[in-house]
Design a protein around this motif. Structure first.
Motif, PDB file in Angstrom:
ATOM      1  N   PRO A  74       0.837  -1.211   0.000  1.00 55.00           N
ATOM      2  CA  PRO A  74       0.000   0.000   0.000  1.00 55.00           C
ATOM      3  C   PRO A  74       0.865   1.251   0.000  1.00 55.00           C
ATOM      4  N   ALA A  75       0.239   2.389  -0.233  1.00 51.44           N
ATOM      5  CA  ALA A  75       0.954   3.664  -0.279  1.00 51.44           C
ATOM      6  C   ALA A  75       1.750   3.867   1.005  1.00 51.44           C
ATOM      7  N   GLY A  76       2.985   4.282   0.841  1.00 54.97           N
ATOM      8  CA  GLY A  76       3.841   4.540   1.988  1.00 54.97           C
ATOM      9  C   GLY A  76       4.761   3.392   2.344  1.00 54.97           C
ATOM     10  N   LEU A  77       4.539   2.218   1.759  1.00 58.09           N
ATOM     11  CA  LEU A  77       5.387   1.065   2.031  1.00 58.09           C
ATOM     12  C   LEU A  77       6.069   0.602   0.745  1.00 58.09           C
ATOM     13  N   THR A  78       7.175  -0.084   0.894  1.00 62.84           N
ATOM     14  CA  THR A  78       7.890  -0.672  -0.237  1.00 62.84           C
ATOM     15  C   THR A  78       8.562  -1.948   0.241  1.00 62.84           C
ATOM     16  N   HIS A  79       9.130  -2.713  -0.690  1.00 63.58           N
ATOM     17  CA  HIS A  79       9.874  -3.899  -0.278  1.00 63.58           C
ATOM     18  C   HIS A  79      11.116  -4.071  -1.138  1.00 63.58           C
ATOM     19  N   ARG A  80      12.109  -4.785  -0.553  1.00 64.66           N
ATOM     20  CA  ARG A  80      13.366  -5.071  -1.226  1.00 64.66           C
ATOM     21  C   ARG A  80      13.746  -6.535  -0.953  1.00 64.66           C
TER      22      ARG A  80
END
Length: 334
Positions: free
Chosen positions: A255-261
């Motif tokens: 969702p908006a505001g989160l990311t992943h690596r």
């Protein structure tokens, strides 16, 4: 009263538990109702089936006779029902009239259903969701599902106890879910050793993922803090609140505001597989369904170009090898 299979199940439950009270609990009935039902069964058969005292319920000679027949009839009837359920979905040689797909969730099953609906608009398609591989496999084994699309640790396939055939859809690096402004989000990967002090959250389920992640942390030189297991909404909430970092697949859309690596070197991997019973009509259509599943995966993972670029250094990851091996890579665990 005519004797029915449900009455034989009552007799078997009482014999197995040694108690009318315990049998009632196992069958989800009130104890007085089960006692009344047992009395009606005994009147129909002409005598008592159990000797009941403070030590419990023990079969009489008549009870032993009924039990010996019930233990043959009940498995035979279940086998008939399972075979009938498998055959009920049979269509032509390259289609079925009904498709029942179980899944632990994620975008692959949606892509499969979309492609199947387009190619066969008149087919009846249903889905069943579960967090647990064991539940889905048993439903396939019982003829209640045609396929199970599940995930397991990267070096594993579901247990051979199920007797199903498994086709790999894709193998992915497990990713870390975090806020976009996290200091760990600056590069295209994260070294697990840098996360030694972090709290973790991940989706619930069975299998060895928790143990595999703990082993990866140990190889990175630290003991992980307790892994908090919850549903995906709970994982997102914990990450958004700053309570924990999440573990997710690269196909997950944050969702908006989160990311992943991805974790550097892919120390923990996630394998997505499609399973079916080798003796069911679903086995004939499995190569076609496998192709649809791999196409669905490739479509979804393409939405994450950073991961696709990162994955070029890891040719054993992704769905390309699975696509090249459809029909050859299927593994029987019978």
């Amino acid at each position: 009263m005519n004797l029915e299979l449900r009455h034989l199940k009552v007799v078997c439950a009482i014999a197995e538990t040694g108690s009318v009270t315990k049998a009632a609990s196992q069958l989800g009935l009130a104890q007085p109702a089960l006692t009344a039902q047992l009395q009606r069964i005994e009147r129909t058969l002409g005598g008592p089936l159990f000797e009941r005292d403070r030590r419990g319920a023990r079969p009489t000679a008549l009870g032993e006779l009924v039990l010996s027949r019930a233990r043959v009839l009940l498995p035979a009837m279940k086998g008939l029902q399972d075979e009938a359920a498998r055959l009920a979905g049979a269509g032509s040689d390259d289609t079925m009239s009904r498709y029942r797909i179980g899944s632990i969730g994620g975008p692959v099953v949606g892509g499969m259903v979309h492609r199947l609906s387009e190619s066969q608009p008149d087919a009846q398609i249903s889905t069943h969701a579960s967090y647990y591989v064991d539940e889905l496999c048993n439903m396939v084994l019982a003829g209640k599902l045609d396929y199970a699309q599940v995930g397991v640790c990267g070096d594993a396939i579901p247990s051979a106890d199920y007797g199903l055939v498994w086709q790999t859809i894709a193998i992915d690096a497990v990713c870390v879910l975090m806020p976009e402004d996290s200091r760990f989000a600056k590069g295209d990967e994260i070294d697990l050793a840098e996360l030694a002090d972090e709290q973790w959250a991940a989706g619930t389920g069975d299998g060895c993922f928790g143990d595999c992640f703990a082993a990866a942390c140990a190889r990175a030189g630290f003991t992980q803090k307790r892994l908090l297991e919850t549903d995906i909404r709970g994982v997102v909430d914990m990450v958004e609140s700053g309570l924990a970092l999440g573990l997710c697949q690269p196909t997950f859309r944050p969702p908006a505001g989160l990311t992943h690596r991805p974790l550097a070197g892919a120390p923990v991997r996630w394998r997505q597989v499609l399973g079916w019973h080798p003796d069911s009509p679903a086995a004939r259509i499995a190569p076609r369904l496998s192709e649809m599943a791999i196409e669905a995966y490739q479509e979804v993972v393409a939405r994450n170009p950073m991961y696709v670029e990162w994955m070029r250094a890891f040719p054993h990851l992704g769905g390309a090898q699975a696509a090249a091996g459809v029909g050859e890579e299927a593994v029987s665990t019978s």
